[in-house]
Write an enzyme that holds these catalytic residues in place. Structure first.
Site, PDB file in Angstrom:
ATOM      1  N   ASP A   1      -8.261  -5.550  -6.066  1.00  0.00           N
ATOM      2  CA  ASP A   1      -7.927  -4.049  -5.230  1.00  0.00           C
ATOM      3  C   ASP A   1      -8.999  -2.928  -5.654  1.00  0.00           C
ATOM      4  O   ASP A   1      -8.843  -2.676  -6.970  1.00  0.00           O
ATOM      5  CB  ASP A   1      -6.561  -3.746  -5.403  1.00  0.00           C
ATOM      6  CG  ASP A   1      -6.051  -2.734  -4.535  1.00  0.00           C
ATOM      7  OD1 ASP A   1      -6.904  -1.646  -4.240  1.00  0.00           O
ATOM      8  OD2 ASP A   1      -4.983  -2.807  -3.991  1.00  0.00           O
TER       9      ASP A   1
ATOM     10  N   SER B   1       0.756  -1.070   0.204  1.00  0.00           N
ATOM     11  CA  SER B   1       0.078   0.037   0.089  1.00  0.00           C
ATOM     12  C   SER B   1       0.872   1.264  -0.082  1.00  0.00           C
ATOM     13  O   SER B   1       1.646   1.734  -0.988  1.00  0.00           O
ATOM     14  CB  SER B   1      -0.995  -0.057   1.164  1.00  0.00           C
ATOM     15  OG  SER B   1      -2.081   0.938   0.969  1.00  0.00           O
TER      16      SER B   1
ATOM     17  N   HIS C   1      -7.709  -5.347  -1.648  1.00  0.00           N
ATOM     18  CA  HIS C   1      -6.238  -4.606  -1.056  1.00  0.00           C
ATOM     19  C   HIS C   1      -5.741  -5.185   0.059  1.00  0.00           C
ATOM     20  O   HIS C   1      -4.362  -5.023   0.173  1.00  0.00           O
ATOM     21  CB  HIS C   1      -6.879  -3.154  -0.895  1.00  0.00           C
ATOM     22  CG  HIS C   1      -5.618  -1.943  -0.600  1.00  0.00           C
ATOM     23  ND1 HIS C   1      -4.590  -2.042  -1.374  1.00  0.00           N
ATOM     24  CD2 HIS C   1      -4.924  -1.849   0.576  1.00  0.00           C
ATOM     25  CE1 HIS C   1      -3.607  -1.278  -0.799  1.00  0.00           C
ATOM     26  NE2 HIS C   1      -3.871  -0.848   0.266  1.00  0.00           N
TER      27      HIS C   1
END
Lengths: 333, 333
Positions: free
Chosen positions: B283, B129, B312
């Site tokens: 995601d 991330s 995600h």
């Protein structure tokens, strides 16, 4: 034809309470045939109304042509034209407006059709988004009355994931201190703008943004798309009305009635209509999988997934008119 | 090893202003080899820290094994351990904390590596991330120093769609009247709960909810998943810290530096590292398409999309440890 009103008095609601007067705003286009076989009902979507339904789904020369069909456009309770927090007198005004369900909406529409319009059978019930949810609701609530149904980008039962989206919208909007538990003196602007920002991320799709389709709205980027389209749209709505509709959406479940007692597959199996459900492949909260499941349990059901980077907003894409019209033709045949 | 701190004084920031003292909290595990060829840098993710990075991405017997590599875990500015609104003295406290970028974060990490840890080359920089975004940033900002990079579920430039999500989070959180422009006396609980509700809808995926994967978190439905996981998580964070990190995320763009002057493909082309970018197919805000584009413009780049209904959150899925380890092994080879 101008908007007309049908009123039911002492209208008791599924989840408790009642409306002393339940007003259903509707509009018709076309004429009911002598045999009564050409009525098409089109309930409104979230934050939409009868005019929007007419604009996007029907028209002369289209499948749902008022020259051929008797089109009936209804407005949701809480939608601003039918009884809503924004237009109801005490004791149902503003933050005191009660919870209404699809069951209530459809029961009121049924009264309009049978008591005023002389409609005993629906050739078709269709709609987009919450309009699609009402189409499913009609098919399950009055199965003997519905010949065919085309729910577009909606569901027969609101999914868990969809409810997270609705919860985020509710929390953001009611967080605005101006909201004042629904008794605001002026609109909760910041809450509505937060609402718009959340909606902007769910209403279309990731590729809609990646491919820059917001340019069709005169926007150069995500911020302008929000500023030019989503914000003015939601700032034009009453906050309590939006929340009333959200609650209806959240509670959506065709099996939540005495007839089915929460048995979802039983409710789907009870649908006798020729039902073509039309999910959009990139719809962020009404995924094709849910529509496929529903169709597979409806005896005369079929799922026709439409591909579109417009995601949930696909019916607004002018390039898809023919696609939807072909599905309406199929259902009407 | 316990958390340690590196301090840079009069640390000027890319977007203006400065931190009188920029503190970088970090932790190391393992030992730098005599030739200095085994350093692995793992910057933290949004609302994560050095411990979380260590827990999910490394471990004895795993690819990133502290027995073999000198692992360096850093914390984002604004992350709560490094300089942040919650721990900085005036004039950078609370709502007055300045905007920081990935460029600033990586420049400070570079000072830590070269001035304190004696690290002149990175065998690997990886992260999830915002950690992945920093891995891209490292590869573009100090290309001569990075041998390989594995950005997992992140981007080299924050996409338009991703920014809509960030804007919704910001609007909801700052709407809480308790927030008081960043000078709150107690946490803006309702704002943080709205923040959590928005995050819950984006953090995983639609099938994660449809298939009931929240049960792995002890939750029976979406509401419990929110209550048991997302709300406590974000209620444990400082609101200004979250907003500082969001701003860093929003401004993410490896080409936003004097070296590339906004030319994104030029910045990607300048990356010399062996770079394996690892998007997750579901995601919601870092789609594979953006990662594929980046990889296609990086001379030694490759895109390895991982499939997961965790979206995600895929690196939290215990079933994917071997998948990620195989990619780390490939990058380290």
């Amino acid at each position: 034809m101008a908007v007309e009103y049908f009123e039911a008095h002492n209208f008791f609601l599924q989840k408790g309470g009642s409306l002393p007067v339940a007003r259903l705003a509707y509009r018709t286009s076309g004429t009911l045939s002598p045999t009564g076989d050409n009525a098409v009902l089109i309930p409104s979507w979230f934050s939409g109304n009868d005019e929007a339904s007419e604009t996007y789904l029907t028209g002369t020369g289209r499948a749902l042509d008022p020259e051929k069909y008797f089109l009936i456009f209804t407005n949701l309770l809480g939608g601003g034209r039918s009884s809503s927090p924004s237009n109801s007198p005490a004791p149902s005004e503003q933050g005191r407006f009660p919870t209404v369900t699809y069951y209530d909406n459809v029961r009121l529409q049924h009264a309009l059709l049978t008591q005023r319009l002389g409609v005993e059978h629906l050739r078709l019930v269709t709609g987009w988004s919450m309009g699609a949810c009402q189409a499913y609701q009609w098919a399950a609530q009055y199965p003997g009355m519905v010949r065919s149904a085309v729910p577009i980008a909606g569901s027969a039962r609101t999914a868990s994931y969809n409810k997270i989206f609705l919860l985020a919208l509710r929390r953001a909007l009611t967080l605005d201190p101006v909201y004042a538990d629904g008794f605001y003196a002026s609109p909760p602007i910041r809450g509505l703008k937060a609402f718009a920002a959340i909606y902007a991320g769910w209403g279309t799709s990731e590729p809609f943004f990646r491919l820059g389709h917001y340019e069709r709205f005169g926007a150069k980027n995500h911020a302008e798309f929000l500023e030019y389209f989503w914000e003015p749209f939601y700032l034009g709505h009453d906050a309590n009305n939006l929340l009333t509709q959200l609650k209806t959406w959240e509670l959506g479940d065709i099996s939540d009635s005495p007839a089915y007692d929460g048995d979802y597959t039983k409710a789907l199996a009870a649908i006798t209509a020729k039902l073509i459900t039309v999910p959009i492949d990139k719809d962020r909260y009404f995924p094709p999988e849910d529509a496929e499941f529903a169709a597979s349990h409806i005896p005369n059901g079929r799922c026709a997934t439409v591909e579109s980077t417009w995601g949930h907003m696909a019916p607004m894409d002018p390039n898809l008119k023919e696609t939807f019209d072909a599905l309406f033709h199929e259902a009407l045949s």
